[in-house]
Design a protein around this motif. Structure first.
Motif, PDB file in Angstrom:
ATOM      1  N   ALA A   1     -94.131 -59.535  20.485  1.00  0.00           N
ATOM      2  CA  ALA A   1     -93.202 -59.668  19.627  1.00  0.00           C
ATOM      3  C   ALA A   1     -92.997 -58.963  18.360  1.00  0.00           C
ATOM      4  CB  ALA A   1     -93.512 -61.285  18.827  1.00  0.00           C
ATOM      5  N   GLU A   2     -94.280 -58.121  18.070  1.00  0.00           N
ATOM      6  CA  GLU A   2     -94.041 -57.295  16.925  1.00  0.00           C
ATOM      7  C   GLU A   2     -93.560 -56.051  17.492  1.00  0.00           C
ATOM      8  OE1 GLU A   2     -98.554 -57.159  18.481  1.00  0.00           O
ATOM      9  OE2 GLU A   2     -97.016 -58.307  18.577  1.00  0.00           O
ATOM     10  N   VAL A   3     -93.206 -55.718  18.659  1.00  0.00           N
ATOM     11  CA  VAL A   3     -92.562 -54.432  18.740  1.00  0.00           C
ATOM     12  C   VAL A   3     -91.283 -54.704  19.439  1.00  0.00           C
ATOM     13  CG1 VAL A   3     -94.658 -53.280  19.467  1.00  0.00           C
ATOM     14  CG2 VAL A   3     -93.454 -54.425  21.276  1.00  0.00           C
TER      15      VAL A   3
ATOM     16  N   GLY B   1    -103.435 -58.137   5.998  1.00  0.00           N
ATOM     17  CA  GLY B   1    -104.029 -56.774   6.042  1.00  0.00           C
ATOM     18  C   GLY B   1    -103.631 -55.986   7.337  1.00  0.00           C
ATOM     19  N   GLU B   2    -102.561 -56.389   7.963  1.00  0.00           N
ATOM     20  CA  GLU B   2    -102.010 -55.445   9.033  1.00  0.00           C
ATOM     21  C   GLU B   2    -100.908 -54.707   8.455  1.00  0.00           C
ATOM     22  OE1 GLU B   2    -102.759 -55.843  12.008  1.00  0.00           O
ATOM     23  OE2 GLU B   2    -104.005 -57.598  11.843  1.00  0.00           O
ATOM     24  N   LYS B   3    -100.621 -53.494   9.070  1.00  0.00           N
ATOM     25  CA  LYS B   3     -99.868 -52.377   8.713  1.00  0.00           C
ATOM     26  C   LYS B   3     -99.020 -51.966  10.161  1.00  0.00           C
ATOM     27  CE  LYS B   3    -102.156 -48.204   8.553  1.00  0.00           C
ATOM     28  NZ  LYS B   3    -102.458 -47.103   7.653  1.00  0.00           N
ATOM     29  N   ILE B   4     -97.864 -51.406  10.055  1.00  0.00           N
ATOM     30  CA  ILE B   4     -97.334 -50.799  11.028  1.00  0.00           C
ATOM     31  C   ILE B   4     -97.699 -49.248  11.201  1.00  0.00           C
ATOM     32  CG2 ILE B   4     -94.910 -49.841  11.967  1.00  0.00           C
ATOM     33  CD1 ILE B   4     -93.663 -52.401  10.535  1.00  0.00           C
ATOM     34  N   GLN B   5     -98.172 -48.997  12.472  1.00  0.00           N
ATOM     35  CA  GLN B   5     -98.409 -47.418  12.609  1.00  0.00           C
ATOM     36  C   GLN B   5     -97.284 -46.865  13.676  1.00  0.00           C
ATOM     37  OE1 GLN B   5    -102.322 -48.053  14.190  1.00  0.00           O
ATOM     38  NE2 GLN B   5    -103.309 -48.289  12.226  1.00  0.00           N
ATOM     39  N   GLY B   6     -97.126 -45.837  13.581  1.00  0.00           N
ATOM     40  CA  GLY B   6     -95.800 -45.223  14.547  1.00  0.00           C
ATOM     41  C   GLY B   6     -94.602 -45.326  13.969  1.00  0.00           C
ATOM     42  N   VAL B   7     -93.578 -45.417  14.951  1.00  0.00           N
ATOM     43  CA  VAL B   7     -92.040 -45.530  14.570  1.00  0.00           C
ATOM     44  C   VAL B   7     -91.583 -46.765  15.352  1.00  0.00           C
ATOM     45  CG1 VAL B   7     -91.788 -43.223  14.065  1.00  0.00           C
ATOM     46  CG2 VAL B   7     -91.780 -44.094  16.290  1.00  0.00           C
ATOM     47  N   SER B   8     -90.535 -47.172  15.057  1.00  0.00           N
ATOM     48  CA  SER B   8     -90.167 -48.490  15.858  1.00  0.00           C
ATOM     49  C   SER B   8     -89.782 -48.345  17.259  1.00  0.00           C
ATOM     50  CB  SER B   8     -88.791 -48.966  15.026  1.00  0.00           C
ATOM     51  OG  SER B   8     -89.160 -49.314  13.743  1.00  0.00           O
TER      52      SER B   8
ATOM     53  N   SER C   1     -87.334 -40.697  25.763  1.00  0.00           N
ATOM     54  CA  SER C   1     -88.344 -41.435  26.104  1.00  0.00           C
ATOM     55  C   SER C   1     -88.362 -42.694  25.092  1.00  0.00           C
ATOM     56  CB  SER C   1     -89.534 -40.641  25.886  1.00  0.00           C
ATOM     57  OG  SER C   1     -89.895 -40.288  24.725  1.00  0.00           O
ATOM     58  N   ARG C   2     -89.253 -43.879  25.352  1.00  0.00           N
ATOM     59  CA  ARG C   2     -89.187 -44.807  24.499  1.00  0.00           C
ATOM     60  C   ARG C   2     -90.616 -44.559  23.740  1.00  0.00           C
ATOM     61  NH1 ARG C   2     -86.035 -48.701  25.189  1.00  0.00           N
ATOM     62  NH2 ARG C   2     -86.930 -50.122  24.090  1.00  0.00           N
ATOM     63  N   SER C   3     -90.488 -44.841  22.285  1.00  0.00           N
ATOM     64  CA  SER C   3     -91.543 -44.505  21.471  1.00  0.00           C
ATOM     65  C   SER C   3     -92.000 -45.871  21.146  1.00  0.00           C
ATOM     66  CB  SER C   3     -91.064 -43.947  20.039  1.00  0.00           C
ATOM     67  OG  SER C   3     -89.802 -44.436  19.502  1.00  0.00           O
ATOM     68  N   THR C   4     -93.244 -45.872  20.454  1.00  0.00           N
ATOM     69  CA  THR C   4     -94.005 -47.088  20.216  1.00  0.00           C
ATOM     70  C   THR C   4     -93.975 -47.696  18.813  1.00  0.00           C
ATOM     71  OG1 THR C   4     -95.974 -46.088  20.253  1.00  0.00           O
ATOM     72  CG2 THR C   4     -95.401 -46.871  22.421  1.00  0.00           C
ATOM     73  N   ARG C   5     -94.134 -49.020  18.763  1.00  0.00           N
ATOM     74  CA  ARG C   5     -94.798 -49.490  17.234  1.00  0.00           C
ATOM     75  C   ARG C   5     -95.621 -50.048  17.350  1.00  0.00           C
ATOM     76  NH1 ARG C   5     -93.147 -54.250  14.725  1.00  0.00           N
ATOM     77  NH2 ARG C   5     -92.568 -54.035  12.563  1.00  0.00           N
ATOM     78  N   THR C   6     -96.748 -49.894  16.640  1.00  0.00           N
ATOM     79  CA  THR C   6     -97.985 -50.631  17.042  1.00  0.00           C
ATOM     80  C   THR C   6     -98.499 -51.167  15.644  1.00  0.00           C
ATOM     81  OG1 THR C   6     -99.462 -48.350  16.634  1.00  0.00           O
ATOM     82  CG2 THR C   6     -98.882 -49.271  18.940  1.00  0.00           C
ATOM     83  N   THR C   7     -99.411 -52.318  15.646  1.00  0.00           N
ATOM     84  CA  THR C   7     -99.781 -52.437  14.214  1.00  0.00           C
ATOM     85  C   THR C   7    -101.394 -52.242  13.944  1.00  0.00           C
ATOM     86  OG1 THR C   7    -100.125 -54.740  15.197  1.00  0.00           O
ATOM     87  CG2 THR C   7     -98.111 -54.333  14.321  1.00  0.00           C
TER      88      THR C   7
END
Length: 201
Positions: A51-53, A140-147, A155-161
Motif C-alpha cells: 500500500a505504501e508504494v 517515526g517512519e519516513k519516505i526514502q527514495g522517490v515515488s 524503468s520503474r523507480s521505488t518508494r520505500t519507507t
C-alpha cells in the motif's frame, strides 16, 4: 487484503462501490481474483504490491485489518485518501491507546454493526483523513527514495519507507507484532500427543 476479507464480503454487500484489493503476496491475489470472478463481482480489482508504494487515484475509504500498529498503518496509506473527505476504517481488537481513541470519528463493535451479538470481539475505528496524517506523523517512519512510477529511463523507480534516524520508538499499539524469543520452545499444542497404532497388539 490477505485471503479476501473483508474486501470480498464488502464488494458483495456494496455492488455499487468499486474496490481495489491490495496484497504483496501474488498467490493470495490470484486466489482472491479467482473468487471474485467465480462470484461474478465486476466491482473488484486487485493490485500486487504494498500500500505504501501504491500510486493511484485517491480513495474515499481505506480499510485495514490489524496488519500493523495504527500509526504505522496510517503512514502507509495516508497518500491514498481523498483530502478532507477520505477516511480510514481500521478493524482491530484489544485495547487501544487513549490518545488514538481521542482522534477517532467513530468506534463501533463489529457485532453491533452486524446486529449479531457475540459474533466478533473486534471493533471498527474510523479516522478522518486529517487525523490519519497527524497520527502518521507520530509513526517515526519516513519516505526514502522517490515515488513509484515511470522514470525518464523507462524503468520503474521505488518508494520505500524507514524510520527516521534517532526517532523515538513509537508506543506499541494493537496490531503491532513483537519478535519471538528464538531460545524459547515453540508452543505447537501437541507436545503430549500419543500416536495410536491400530496394528499394535
Amino acid at each position: 487484503t490477505g485471503g479476501g476479507f473483508p474486501g470480498l464480503p464488502l464488494a458483495i454487500a456494496y455492488p455499487h462501490c468499486s474496490f481495489l484489493l491490495v496484497d504483496s503476496v501474488g498467490k493470495k491475489l490470484t486466489a482472491v481474483q479467482d473468487m471474485a470472478n467465480q462470484l461474478g463481482l465486476t466491482n473488484v480489482q486487485t493490485h500486487h504490491g504494498r500500500a505504501e508504494v501504491l500510486q493511484s487515484n485517491k480513495f474515499d475509504l481505506c480499510v485495514g485489518r490489524s496488519v500493523a500498529a495504527i500509526p504505522t498503518y496510517c503512514f502507509w496509506i495516508q497518500h491514498l485518501l481523498k483530502k478532507d473527505t477520505g477516511k480510514l476504517l481500521y478493524i482491530v481488537g484489544g485495547d487501544i491507546e487513549e490518545e488514538l481513541l481521542k482522534q477517532v470519528e467513530s468506534d463501533q463493535p463489529i457485532d453491533t454493526l452486524l446486529q449479531y451479538p457475540g459474533v466478533s470481539d473486534k471493533r471498527v475505528l474510523v479516522f478522518p483523513q486529517a487525523q490519519v496524517r497527524k497520527i502518521a506523523a507520530t509513526s517515526g517512519e519516513k519516505i526514502q527514495g522517490v515515488s513509484l512510477g515511470s522514470s525518464t529511463s523507462g524503468s520503474r523507480s521505488t518508494r520505500t519507507t524507514g524510520r527516521k534516524p534517532n526517532a523515538p520508538k513509537p508506543k506499541s499499539s494493537k496490531g503491532q507484532w513483537t519478535r519471538r524469543d528464538p531460545t524459547a520452545p515453540k508452543q505447537r499444542g501437541y507436545e503430549n500427543f500419543k500416536r495410536f497404532d491400530s496394528l499394535s497388539k
